[in-house]
Design a protein around this motif. Sequence first.
Motif, mmCIF file in Angstrom:
data_model
loop_
_atom_site.group_PDB
_atom_site.id
_atom_site.type_symbol
_atom_site.label_atom_id
_atom_site.label_comp_id
_atom_site.label_asym_id
_atom_site.label_seq_id
_atom_site.Cartn_x
_atom_site.Cartn_y
_atom_site.Cartn_z
ATOM 1 N N GLY A 19 -5.267 2.343 -13.554
ATOM 2 C CA GLY A 19 -5.395 2.444 -12.103
ATOM 3 C C GLY A 19 -4.133 2.993 -11.458
ATOM 4 O O GLY A 19 -3.227 3.480 -12.133
ATOM 5 N N THR A 20 -4.089 2.900 -10.141
ATOM 6 C CA THR A 20 -2.915 3.401 -9.423
ATOM 7 C C THR A 20 -1.773 2.403 -9.538
ATOM 8 O O THR A 20 -1.984 1.191 -9.438
ATOM 9 N N SER A 21 -0.575 2.911 -9.733
ATOM 10 C CA SER A 21 0.573 2.041 -9.946
ATOM 11 C C SER A 21 1.763 2.483 -9.121
ATOM 12 O O SER A 21 1.998 3.676 -8.937
ATOM 13 N N ALA A 48 15.572 -5.851 -12.457
ATOM 14 C CA ALA A 48 14.172 -6.277 -12.501
ATOM 15 C C ALA A 48 13.268 -5.116 -12.106
ATOM 16 O O ALA A 48 13.682 -4.212 -11.389
ATOM 17 N N VAL A 49 12.031 -5.185 -12.584
ATOM 18 C CA VAL A 49 11.020 -4.178 -12.290
ATOM 19 C C VAL A 49 9.752 -4.932 -11.887
ATOM 20 O O VAL A 49 9.355 -5.879 -12.565
ATOM 21 N N PHE A 50 9.136 -4.513 -10.775
ATOM 22 C CA PHE A 50 7.912 -5.155 -10.299
ATOM 23 C C PHE A 50 6.801 -4.121 -10.220
ATOM 24 O O PHE A 50 6.995 -3.034 -9.696
ATOM 25 N N LEU A 51 5.632 -4.489 -10.707
ATOM 26 C CA LEU A 51 4.487 -3.593 -10.748
ATOM 27 C C LEU A 51 3.513 -3.948 -9.630
ATOM 28 O O LEU A 51 3.092 -5.094 -9.512
ATOM 29 N N THR A 52 3.193 -2.967 -8.805
ATOM 30 C CA THR A 52 2.286 -3.156 -7.676
ATOM 31 C C THR A 52 1.551 -1.853 -7.424
ATOM 32 O O THR A 52 1.526 -0.982 -8.273
ATOM 33 N N ASN A 96 -6.049 -7.217 0.596
ATOM 34 C CA ASN A 96 -7.022 -6.664 -0.340
ATOM 35 C C ASN A 96 -6.637 -5.293 -0.875
ATOM 36 O O ASN A 96 -7.386 -4.701 -1.638
ATOM 37 N N ILE A 97 -5.477 -4.790 -0.456
ATOM 38 C CA ILE A 97 -5.086 -3.442 -0.857
ATOM 39 C C ILE A 97 -3.895 -3.486 -1.806
ATOM 40 O O ILE A 97 -3.961 -2.989 -2.927
ATOM 41 N N VAL A 98 -2.787 -4.074 -1.355
ATOM 42 C CA VAL A 98 -1.563 -4.151 -2.164
ATOM 43 C C VAL A 98 -1.622 -5.423 -3.009
ATOM 44 O O VAL A 98 -1.808 -6.518 -2.479
ATOM 45 N N THR A 99 -1.487 -5.262 -4.311
ATOM 46 C CA THR A 99 -1.507 -6.411 -5.209
ATOM 47 C C THR A 99 -0.270 -6.394 -6.097
ATOM 48 O O THR A 99 0.223 -5.339 -6.473
ATOM 49 N N ILE A 100 0.199 -7.571 -6.414
ATOM 50 C CA ILE A 100 1.295 -7.714 -7.378
ATOM 51 C C ILE A 100 0.646 -7.890 -8.740
ATOM 52 O O ILE A 100 -0.216 -8.743 -8.921
ATOM 53 N N ARG A 101 1.057 -7.071 -9.694
ATOM 54 C CA ARG A 101 0.433 -7.134 -11.022
ATOM 55 C C ARG A 101 1.362 -7.692 -12.084
ATOM 56 O O ARG A 101 0.953 -7.878 -13.224
ATOM 57 N N GLY A 102 2.598 -7.953 -11.729
ATOM 58 C CA GLY A 102 3.529 -8.521 -12.700
ATOM 59 C C GLY A 102 4.912 -7.944 -12.516
ATOM 60 O O GLY A 102 5.191 -7.223 -11.555
ATOM 61 N N GLY A 103 5.774 -8.269 -13.456
ATOM 62 C CA GLY A 103 7.141 -7.779 -13.371
ATOM 63 C C GLY A 103 7.905 -8.064 -14.638
ATOM 64 O O GLY A 103 7.385 -8.643 -15.595
ATOM 65 N N ALA A 144 4.448 -7.516 1.425
ATOM 66 C CA ALA A 144 3.502 -6.398 1.551
ATOM 67 C C ALA A 144 2.130 -6.794 1.028
ATOM 68 O O ALA A 144 1.105 -6.437 1.621
ATOM 69 N N SER A 145 2.094 -7.554 -0.065
ATOM 70 C CA SER A 145 0.794 -7.978 -0.595
ATOM 71 C C SER A 145 0.135 -8.990 0.325
ATOM 72 O O SER A 145 -1.088 -9.064 0.388
ATOM 73 N N GLY A 146 0.922 -9.751 1.063
ATOM 74 C CA GLY A 146 0.356 -10.674 2.044
ATOM 75 C C GLY A 146 -0.141 -9.954 3.280
ATOM 76 O O GLY A 146 -1.169 -10.309 3.858
ATOM 77 N N GLU A 147 0.605 -8.930 3.696
ATOM 78 C CA GLU A 147 0.241 -8.161 4.886
ATOM 79 C C GLU A 147 -1.013 -7.315 4.642
ATOM 80 O O GLU A 147 -1.856 -7.170 5.521
ATOM 81 N N PHE A 148 -1.121 -6.756 3.458
ATOM 82 C CA PHE A 148 -2.268 -5.914 3.104
ATOM 83 C C PHE A 148 -3.007 -6.584 1.944
ATOM 84 O O PHE A 148 -3.043 -6.062 0.826
#
Length: 166
Positions: A77-79, A23-27, A104-111, A98-102
């Motif tokens: 954007g940054t990936s 699997a590959v996750f984009l963040t 407004n900064i770390v976002t999950i964009r898909g996978g 990580a997206s929960g901890e940060f």
Amino acid sequence: MMTRAEKDAVVSSIKEKIEKSQAVFLTNLVGIPSVDSVRIRKNVREAKGHMVVTRNTLFARAAKGTFAEGLLSDLKGTSCVAFAYEDAAAVAKIVNDASGEFENIVTIRGGQLGEQKLSKADVVALAKLPSRPQMLGTLLATFNAPVSAFARVLFAIQEQKEKQNA
């Protein structure tokens, strides 16, 4: 500025990681303290994964002809890409945490899980699955339940017969 040889080395390294992964996750990890970034990367490595931050064009070149081509071809954007080699749910859980901890900064964009493209909601759902050892424990308990119930019945019959003979 990267030389052509350096870019080719990065592309081949990423392509190898894509082909090796389930699997590959984009963040993204840009904007968080470096200590936290290192901690997140370490957690992903412990979960048998890897995280890479590089130029979007290099991700797109590396993804050509792989199952992740659709996910990594038109990045903006940054990936940061997280690769899961063994346990996709564990790596998804780390990225989700990580997206929960940060927030407004770390976002999950898909996978991408094999041939199936994942939305942000799909990645979050995958992250909420129990870990592999927990699932195996539940499966083992399910297999053992009929046998242990049968053993309890036999033991109850034995005790009943002993009471009758006494």
